[in-house]
Design a protein around this motif. Structure first.
Motif, PDB file in Angstrom:
ATOM      1  N   GLY A  14       0.819  -1.200   0.000  1.00  0.00           N
ATOM      2  CA  GLY A  14       0.000   0.000   0.000  1.00  0.00           C
ATOM      3  C   GLY A  14       0.854   1.252   0.000  1.00  0.00           C
ATOM      4  N   ARG A  15       0.149   2.376  -0.172  1.00  0.00           N
ATOM      5  CA  ARG A  15       0.868   3.644  -0.229  1.00  0.00           C
ATOM      6  C   ARG A  15       0.616   4.438   1.037  1.00  0.00           C
ATOM      7  NH1 ARG A  15      -1.349   6.402  -5.372  1.00  0.00           N
ATOM      8  NH2 ARG A  15      -3.286   5.682  -4.436  1.00  0.00           N
ATOM      9  N   THR A  16       1.572   5.238   1.393  1.00  0.00           N
ATOM     10  CA  THR A  16       1.393   6.083   2.557  1.00  0.00           C
ATOM     11  C   THR A  16       2.230   7.338   2.414  1.00  0.00           C
ATOM     12  OG1 THR A  16       1.366   6.140   4.964  1.00  0.00           O
ATOM     13  CG2 THR A  16       3.223   5.030   3.946  1.00  0.00           C
ATOM     14  N   VAL A  17       1.810   8.381   3.137  1.00  0.00           N
ATOM     15  CA  VAL A  17       2.513   9.665   3.092  1.00  0.00           C
ATOM     16  C   VAL A  17       2.692  10.151   4.523  1.00  0.00           C
ATOM     17  CG1 VAL A  17       2.384  12.065   2.330  1.00  0.00           C
ATOM     18  CG2 VAL A  17       1.447  10.255   0.880  1.00  0.00           C
ATOM     19  N   GLY A  18       3.861  10.682   4.810  1.00  0.00           N
ATOM     20  CA  GLY A  18       4.074  11.239   6.152  1.00  0.00           C
ATOM     21  C   GLY A  18       5.493  11.713   6.324  1.00  0.00           C
ATOM     22  N   PRO A  19       5.725  12.415   7.426  1.00  0.00           N
ATOM     23  CA  PRO A  19       7.084  12.867   7.688  1.00  0.00           C
ATOM     24  C   PRO A  19       7.942  11.709   8.208  1.00  0.00           C
ATOM     25  CG  PRO A  19       5.636  13.577   9.459  1.00  0.00           C
ATOM     26  CD  PRO A  19       4.770  12.865   8.459  1.00  0.00           C
ATOM     27  N   ALA A  20       9.193  11.648   7.763  1.00  0.00           N
ATOM     28  CA  ALA A  20      10.082  10.592   8.245  1.00  0.00           C
ATOM     29  C   ALA A  20      10.468  10.875   9.685  1.00  0.00           C
ATOM     30  CB  ALA A  20      11.331  10.530   7.374  1.00  0.00           C
ATOM     31  N   TYR A  21      10.646   9.802  10.430  1.00  0.00           N
ATOM     32  CA  TYR A  21      11.187   9.950  11.778  1.00  0.00           C
ATOM     33  C   TYR A  21      12.247   8.872  11.941  1.00  0.00           C
ATOM     34  CZ  TYR A  21      11.642  10.183  16.815  1.00  0.00           C
ATOM     35  OH  TYR A  21      12.151  10.308  18.077  1.00  0.00           O
TER      36      TYR A  21
ATOM     37  N   ARG B 159       1.577   9.362  13.170  1.00  0.00           N
ATOM     38  CA  ARG B 159       1.497   9.670  11.744  1.00  0.00           C
ATOM     39  C   ARG B 159       2.842   9.792  11.056  1.00  0.00           C
ATOM     40  NH1 ARG B 159      -2.905  13.897  12.864  1.00  0.00           N
ATOM     41  NH2 ARG B 159      -3.321  12.512  14.554  1.00  0.00           N
ATOM     42  N   ALA B 160       3.903   9.414  11.753  1.00  0.00           N
ATOM     43  CA  ALA B 160       5.225   9.503  11.139  1.00  0.00           C
ATOM     44  C   ALA B 160       5.499   8.240  10.339  1.00  0.00           C
ATOM     45  CB  ALA B 160       6.283   9.673  12.210  1.00  0.00           C
ATOM     46  N   ILE B 161       6.473   8.354   9.435  1.00  0.00           N
ATOM     47  CA  ILE B 161       7.018   7.155   8.809  1.00  0.00           C
ATOM     48  C   ILE B 161       8.284   6.831   9.588  1.00  0.00           C
ATOM     49  CG2 ILE B 161       8.138   6.254   6.757  1.00  0.00           C
ATOM     50  CD1 ILE B 161       6.161   7.937   5.111  1.00  0.00           C
ATOM     51  N   LEU B 162       8.233   5.770  10.317  1.00  0.00           N
ATOM     52  CA  LEU B 162       9.347   5.424  11.200  1.00  0.00           C
ATOM     53  C   LEU B 162      10.450   4.758  10.389  1.00  0.00           C
ATOM     54  CD1 LEU B 162      10.420   5.203  14.150  1.00  0.00           C
ATOM     55  CD2 LEU B 162       9.305   2.983  14.265  1.00  0.00           C
ATOM     56  N   VAL B 163      11.680   5.252  10.587  1.00  0.00           N
ATOM     57  CA  VAL B 163      12.831   4.666   9.906  1.00  0.00           C
ATOM     58  C   VAL B 163      13.762   4.105  10.971  1.00  0.00           C
ATOM     59  CG1 VAL B 163      14.726   5.082   8.305  1.00  0.00           C
ATOM     60  CG2 VAL B 163      12.606   6.410   8.102  1.00  0.00           C
ATOM     61  N   VAL B 164      13.975   2.789  10.933  1.00  0.00           N
ATOM     62  CA  VAL B 164      14.839   2.177  11.941  1.00  0.00           C
ATOM     63  C   VAL B 164      15.857   1.261  11.273  1.00  0.00           C
ATOM     64  CG1 VAL B 164      13.220   2.231  13.882  1.00  0.00           C
ATOM     65  CG2 VAL B 164      13.138   0.330  12.264  1.00  0.00           C
ATOM     66  N   GLU B 165      16.882   0.936  12.065  1.00  0.00           N
ATOM     67  CA  GLU B 165      17.903   0.068  11.532  1.00  0.00           C
ATOM     68  C   GLU B 165      17.425  -1.379  11.608  1.00  0.00           C
ATOM     69  OE1 GLU B 165      21.587   1.052  13.309  1.00  0.00           O
ATOM     70  OE2 GLU B 165      22.628  -0.569  12.271  1.00  0.00           O
ATOM     71  N   ASP B 166      16.739  -1.681  12.712  1.00  0.00           N
ATOM     72  CA  ASP B 166      16.360  -3.063  12.951  1.00  0.00           C
ATOM     73  C   ASP B 166      14.904  -3.115  13.423  1.00  0.00           C
ATOM     74  OD1 ASP B 166      16.444  -5.735  13.289  1.00  0.00           O
ATOM     75  OD2 ASP B 166      18.055  -5.746  14.771  1.00  0.00           O
TER      76      ASP B 166
ATOM     77  N   LEU C 226       1.628   4.613  13.419  1.00  0.00           N
ATOM     78  CA  LEU C 226       2.541   5.022  12.364  1.00  0.00           C
ATOM     79  C   LEU C 226       1.821   5.159  11.034  1.00  0.00           C
ATOM     80  CD1 LEU C 226       5.659   2.751  13.001  1.00  0.00           C
ATOM     81  CD2 LEU C 226       5.367   5.159  13.590  1.00  0.00           C
ATOM     82  N   ALA C 227       2.369   6.043  10.200  1.00  0.00           N
ATOM     83  CA  ALA C 227       1.864   6.124   8.830  1.00  0.00           C
ATOM     84  C   ALA C 227       2.555   5.069   7.980  1.00  0.00           C
ATOM     85  CB  ALA C 227       2.107   7.510   8.268  1.00  0.00           C
ATOM     86  N   GLY C 228       3.813   4.803   8.309  1.00  0.00           N
ATOM     87  CA  GLY C 228       4.564   3.820   7.543  1.00  0.00           C
ATOM     88  C   GLY C 228       5.806   3.404   8.295  1.00  0.00           C
ATOM     89  N   LEU C 229       6.470   2.381   7.770  1.00  0.00           N
ATOM     90  CA  LEU C 229       7.635   1.848   8.476  1.00  0.00           C
ATOM     91  C   LEU C 229       8.685   1.412   7.462  1.00  0.00           C
ATOM     92  CD1 LEU C 229       9.053   0.679  11.032  1.00  0.00           C
ATOM     93  CD2 LEU C 229       7.602  -1.334  10.787  1.00  0.00           C
ATOM     94  N   ILE C 230       9.915   1.879   7.698  1.00  0.00           N
ATOM     95  CA  ILE C 230      11.024   1.453   6.852  1.00  0.00           C
ATOM     96  C   ILE C 230      12.119   0.939   7.767  1.00  0.00           C
ATOM     97  CG2 ILE C 230      12.821   2.203   5.238  1.00  0.00           C
ATOM     98  CD1 ILE C 230      10.944   4.406   4.304  1.00  0.00           C
ATOM     99  N   SER C 231      12.601  -0.268   7.493  1.00  0.00           N
ATOM    100  CA  SER C 231      13.652  -0.818   8.329  1.00  0.00           C
ATOM    101  C   SER C 231      14.767  -1.357   7.454  1.00  0.00           C
ATOM    102  CB  SER C 231      13.089  -1.925   9.220  1.00  0.00           C
ATOM    103  OG  SER C 231      14.125  -2.500   9.969  1.00  0.00           O
ATOM    104  N   GLU C 232      16.001  -1.173   7.922  1.00  0.00           N
ATOM    105  CA  GLU C 232      17.112  -1.707   7.149  1.00  0.00           C
ATOM    106  C   GLU C 232      17.200  -3.219   7.287  1.00  0.00           C
ATOM    107  OE1 GLU C 232      20.861   0.166   7.584  1.00  0.00           O
ATOM    108  OE2 GLU C 232      20.090   2.151   7.051  1.00  0.00           O
ATOM    109  N   ARG C 233      16.876  -3.688   8.496  1.00  0.00           N
ATOM    110  CA  ARG C 233      16.913  -5.125   8.726  1.00  0.00           C
ATOM    111  C   ARG C 233      15.586  -5.602   9.280  1.00  0.00           C
ATOM    112  NH1 ARG C 233      21.775  -4.145  11.091  1.00  0.00           N
ATOM    113  NH2 ARG C 233      21.078  -4.734  13.172  1.00  0.00           N
ATOM    114  N   GLY C 234      15.537  -6.913   9.571  1.00  0.00           N
ATOM    115  CA  GLY C 234      14.304  -7.447  10.135  1.00  0.00           C
ATOM    116  C   GLY C 234      13.714  -8.455   9.171  1.00  0.00           C
TER     117      GLY C 234
END
Lengths: 133, 842
Positions: free
Chosen positions: B452-459, B473-480, B492-500
């Motif tokens: 799906g699509r989402t929009v939000g400020p990165a955190y 409402r943030a897009i959470l950016v984490v390493e793990d 959260l609006a979205g989630l981006i992870s480097e690992r997991g």
């Protein structure tokens, strides 16, 4: 964990201690033998053992009381119960009170060694080997 | 609190009707307040306790008794005009009593249940995880290891014996993670240490022993101890929210049991329950004990691809040794994608390199991480993969929907299943075959966890502290993607992870809450910056800069609102606390429509007040009936005289000015309301409960419509008495005072409860009121957002001062929501108010 394991052996039949002490010493274990509960409890006040092996049926202070005393004062100590008669009640009681394991009489020194070895490993000890190995 | 069923009829008929009326009314209002307090308590209790417990029984019975008393008083006052209320009350009472007697005291329930006997019918005893596994064990005993469950009754016994209920409630009460993170952590840590320091009751220890003894000798020496909460694996999965312990030596099982129980109060578990709208009663804890399996490899099998249910594929994650590193998101797994249908084949595989494995060799003493030479090759090979796919299909057929299965391949080469739960998948068709975005993506790649699509400020969160600060409402950016992110996921609006791993808990949570998520996006944490607005197309694994799809933001909002609103907490809540009669002007505002005790209280209150007004007409022939209060402060008040407060006139008047009302407490209150320092200017229509954004209907208000602005709010006065009652559904502001020259008789009562704001803001508002009152000689009691303040037996002057303060408070408190959004602002507001500096509230 390094250093030799400190073992207490409690059995009111003198022959048991006499036979087992040298057999276990061969594995580099330091074994103190007691032939009555009160004597064992006195010693437990002075020293923390790694493993306590106790007969369940004794006069004055029985094995369950030893077990309770040990775990109330040293949670890490492993207690092995020797039972002459394996009944469900004794087993349940020992489990409830937190005994590490049981060994039923009659047993060979090697059987006890195997149980002690398991307890040693549960303590994070590499396990026991014959000292002349 | 006691309700003496003293009917009005007990009073002498010779008594002056004005006094009689006044007394009835005062008694009624007192009982009414007490019932409302009982309900406020019960609302919390229903969340924490089982209906069978006496803590809950007693107040319920008092509530039933109290509601009957209200019905009686109302009928006495109105000469049986509302007899239908008796029937309504009787029906409710019958239902409630029936329910209570059916709720077996937990003492009758077994403490230990063999896994073979745990089935979905026993889910309240054994929890979700054990119930599913138990069901599988009955039909596929060869692939499900035996085990036993220490039931939810044991859990309750554990809490009860150690008196933990009250302590835990006290510690978790009124806790706000938003404004007091440190305190929150401190409290949950205290709860955990309380639990861990409490002895396991003899009966529970015996139950564990009995569980072990069901196994043939020699009893297994090492065990897996897992949480199995009620509600777990149900609507929400609680993935990773409770601890499991592996390789526990037999003599440490009681400790492990306690630790699993304590994990119920881990920060993330408590937050997760709050976020999911779960209550304490919904989620009592059972604990599942299973002998350790000597694992060659282990992992997670998804019987469908969670990102695309329509694909005919299964997803298998696998590691050497145990799977716990995998599900914690800490180890990389081999990933196999296999076709579901014949001819069976692996369509894709991705082998990971792992430095370590968690050994399970029981002879080695268990729980140590040791390198192993067997790590080099793939952790699962052809025949086992095929078997696993078959098992997956079988289990899926059994439960009738795609499954998320935790499996173990033993050293003897047997495939075993240690957990199975419904898999959350996304069925909606992927929009378009390809991404329609022509603009260049900032980043591409990774694994789709939830499309799906989402929009939000990165955190960007690099530390746990930063993670805890993650804004809604943030897009959470984490390493793990560790389970620690669980608490943040619902908002959260979205989630981006480097690992997991797609099989990890974090992934499960993301799917559960429908948060578009990408894992395995390398370099994200360095490339993306906090505050940068992003648009993620998780389906096509692309991250863009800027807000590309405004319509998507709305969807995020809706999802979050849904996450916040809890559901009904059961029939008791419905019969006691739910308010159905919300609109007094509606045709269905009738006695026969009362479905809950709350309805009865609401209805009786409305009708008693009306009846007193009517009685006023009958009894005071030349006096005034209710009149409008005419003043520069436009409160829209209707005032009624209990006798002696209105000027004697020949002609009835429609309105009076405040100055004309001869009532000491009213004059004192009015002095505060009309204090020139507090400005009401410029507000053309202000509600009397100005305190109160209570007039504004909020999305979180479960009570539906409330009295509208401009409707009558009642003020009842006599020369020494005042009752101001802005009663709005469950939310109300009330001032009740009696002031004369004899301090012994004097009292000022104030009660406020307000809705129309988020829980956080309601909480801040309640604290503001409580602190101001506490600093102004008032006794104060605060339960949740119900604030009660009182002055008793103070001199006339002091009582009047107190009333004036309440008046000023009414004027100021209305702006609070706009002024306060954190603890710091709260302290500042309290300080300003107490200094007499009201500028800020204007």
């Amino acid at each position: 964990m390094n250093g030799s394991l400190q073992i207490m052996l409690v059995d009111d039949e003198p022959i048991v201690g006499k036979r087992l002490k040298p057999a276990l010493a061969k594995y580099g274990l330091e074994v103190e033998v007691f032939e009555d509960g009160p004597g064992a409890l006195r010693r437990l006040r002075e020293k923390e053992f790694d493993i306590v092996v106790t007969d369940v049926r004794m006069e004055d202070v029985d094995g369950m009381q030893v077990l309770e005393y040990v775990l109330a004062n040293s949670k890490r100590t492993k207690v092995i119960i020797i039972t002459g008669y394996a009944t469900v009640e004794v087993a349940r009681e020992a489990l409830v009170k937190g005994a590490f394991d049981f060994i039923a009489k009659p047993f060979k020194p090697d059987d006890l060694r195997a149980v002690i070895d398991r307890a040693a490993k549960a303590l994070g000890h590499p396990g026991i080997r014959k000292s002349d190995d | 609190m006691r309700f003496k069923p003293r009917g009005v009829s007990g009073d002498s008929t010779r008594i002056d009707p004005i006094h009689r009326r006044s007394r009835i009314l005062r008694r009624f209002l007192a009982a009414n307040s007490e019932l409302l307090e009982l309900m406020a308590d019960l609302e919390t209790d229903l969340n924490h306790l089982e209906p069978g417990e006496s803590h809950i029984r007693q107040p319920i019975l008092r509530l039933l008794e109290g509601s009957l008393l209200l019905a009686e008083n109302l009928n006495l006052l109105t000469r049986d005009r509302h007899k239908a209320l008796y029937d309504a009350q009787r029906t409710i009472e019958k239902e409630v009593r029936g329910y209570l007697s059916a709720a077996a005291p937990s003492a009758d329930r077994p403490l230990v249940i063999p896994l073979d006997k745990a089935s979905s019918g026993k889910v309240r005893d054994v929890g979700g995880k054990a119930a599913r596994l138990g069901e599988l064990r009955v039909v596929m005993s060869e692939i499900v290891p035996p085990g036993f469950v220490i039931s939810t009754s044991a859990y309750r016994l554990f809490l009860e014996r150690n008196n933990l209920h009250e302590q835990i409630r006290g510690l978790l009460k009124d806790l706000s993670f938003i404004t007091e993170r440190d305190l929150f952590r401190e409290r949950t840590a205290t709860v955990r240490s309380l639990v861990e320091a409490s002895p396991v009751p003899r009966e529970v220890a015996e139950a564990i022993a009995n569980g072990i003894m069901q196994f043939p000798l020699p009893w297994p020496s090492h065990w897996a101890v897992r949480s199995s909460a009620v509600g777990e694996d149900g609507r929400l999965s609680f993935a990773g929210q409770f601890d499991s312990f592996l390789n526990v030596p037999r003599d440490e099982l009681q400790d492990a049991y306690r630790k699993v129980i304590a994990s119920r109060y881990a920060d993330r578990a408590v937050l997760y329950r709050l976020a999911g709208g779960f209550t304490e009663v919904d989620t009592p804890m059972a604990v599942l004990f299973m002998p350790m399996l000597d694992a060659q490899s282990a992992g997670v099998l998804y019987t469908r691809d969670p990102a695309d249910e329509s694909a005919d594929l299964m997803l298998i994650n696998s590691v050497h040794g145990l799977a716990d590193q995998l599900v914690q998101g800490r180890a990389l797994a081999d990933i196999f994608v296999a076709s579901r249908s014949q001819p069976w084949k692996v369509v894709d595989q991705q082998l990971a390199t792992r430095p370590k494995m968690l050994t399970t060799t029981v002879e080695d003493g268990g729980d140590r991480t040791a390198p192993s030479e067997s790590c080099d090759g793939p952790s699962l090979c052809g025949e086992d993969l095929r078997l696993l796919v078959e098992i997956g299909l079988k289990i899926e057929r059994r439960f009738g929907r795609p499954q998320d299965i935790e499996w173990v391949l033993t050293k003897e080469g047997r495939l075993m299943v240690v957990q199975a739960r419904p898999l959350r998948t996304e069925h909606r068709p992927v929009h378009g075959g390809q991404s329609v975005e022509v603009r260049n993506a900032l980043m591409e790649g990774g694994v789709t966890i939830f499309p799906g699509r989402t929009v939000g400020p990165a955190y960007v969160a690099r530390t746990s502290e930063q993670l805890a600060e993650a804004p809604e409402r943030a897009i959470l950016v984490v390493e793990d993607a560790t389970p620690e992110i669980g608490a943040a996921v619902p908002f959260l609006a979205g989630l981006i992870s480097e690992r997991g791993n797609p099989g990890g808990h974090a992934a499960t949570l993301a799917r559960e809450f429908g948060v578009p998520s990408l894992f395995g996006v390398e370099g994200a944490i360095d490339l993306l910056q906090t505050g940068q607005v992003l648009s993620i197309d998780a389906t096509h694994r692309k991250v863009f800069e800027g807000a590309l799809w405004p319509e998507v933001e709305e969807r995020v909002e809706v999802r979050m609102r849904r996450a916040r609103t809890g559901e009904s907490v059961g029939p008791l809540h419905d019969w006691l606390l739910t308010l159905n009669l919300t609109d007094p002007l509606s045709v269905s505002f009738r006695a026969s429509k009362c479905r809950s005790v709350h309805d009865i209280i609401r209805f009786a209150h409305e009708k008693v007040v009306a009846a007193v007004f009517d009685l006023g007409d009958e009894a005071v022939t030349r006096g005034q009936k209710a009149v409008r209060l005419d003043s520069k402060v436009p409160l829209g008040l209707t005032v009624m005289d209990l006798g002696g407060a209105f000027p004697k006139t020949d002609k009835p008047r429609r309105s009076l000015t405040p100055e004309e009302i001869d009532s000491r407490p009213f004059q004192a209150l009015w002095r505060g309301i009309a204090d020139p320092a507090v400005s009401w200017a410029g507000r053309s229509r202000v509600s009397v409960s100005g305190f109160a954004s209570v007039m504004v209907k909020s999305v979180t208000d479960p009570y539906g419509s409330i009295r509208q602005l401009g409707e009558r709010n009642y003020l009842i006065v006599s020369p020494e008495y005042l009752n101001l009652n802005a009663r709005l559904a469950y939310h109300f502001a009330m001032v009740d005072a009696f002031v004369c020259e004899v301090p012994e008789n004097n009292y000022v009562n104030f009660r406020f409860r307000g809705g129309a704001a988020s829980a956080e803001r309601r909480d801040l508002r309640a604290r503001f009121l409580a602190e101001v009152l506490l600093n102004s000689k008032f006794g104060v009691n605060r339960r949740g957002d119900l604030v009660t303040g009182w002055l008793r037996r103070h001199s006339r002057n002091e009582s009047e001062e107190g009333l004036a303060l309440l008046g000023r408070l009414m004027a100021c408190a209305r702006q609070l929501d706009m002024l306060m959004d954190n603890k710091g602002a709260l302290d500042r507001c309290v300080e300003r108010f107490l200094e007499g500096n009201y500028q800020e509230f204007a």
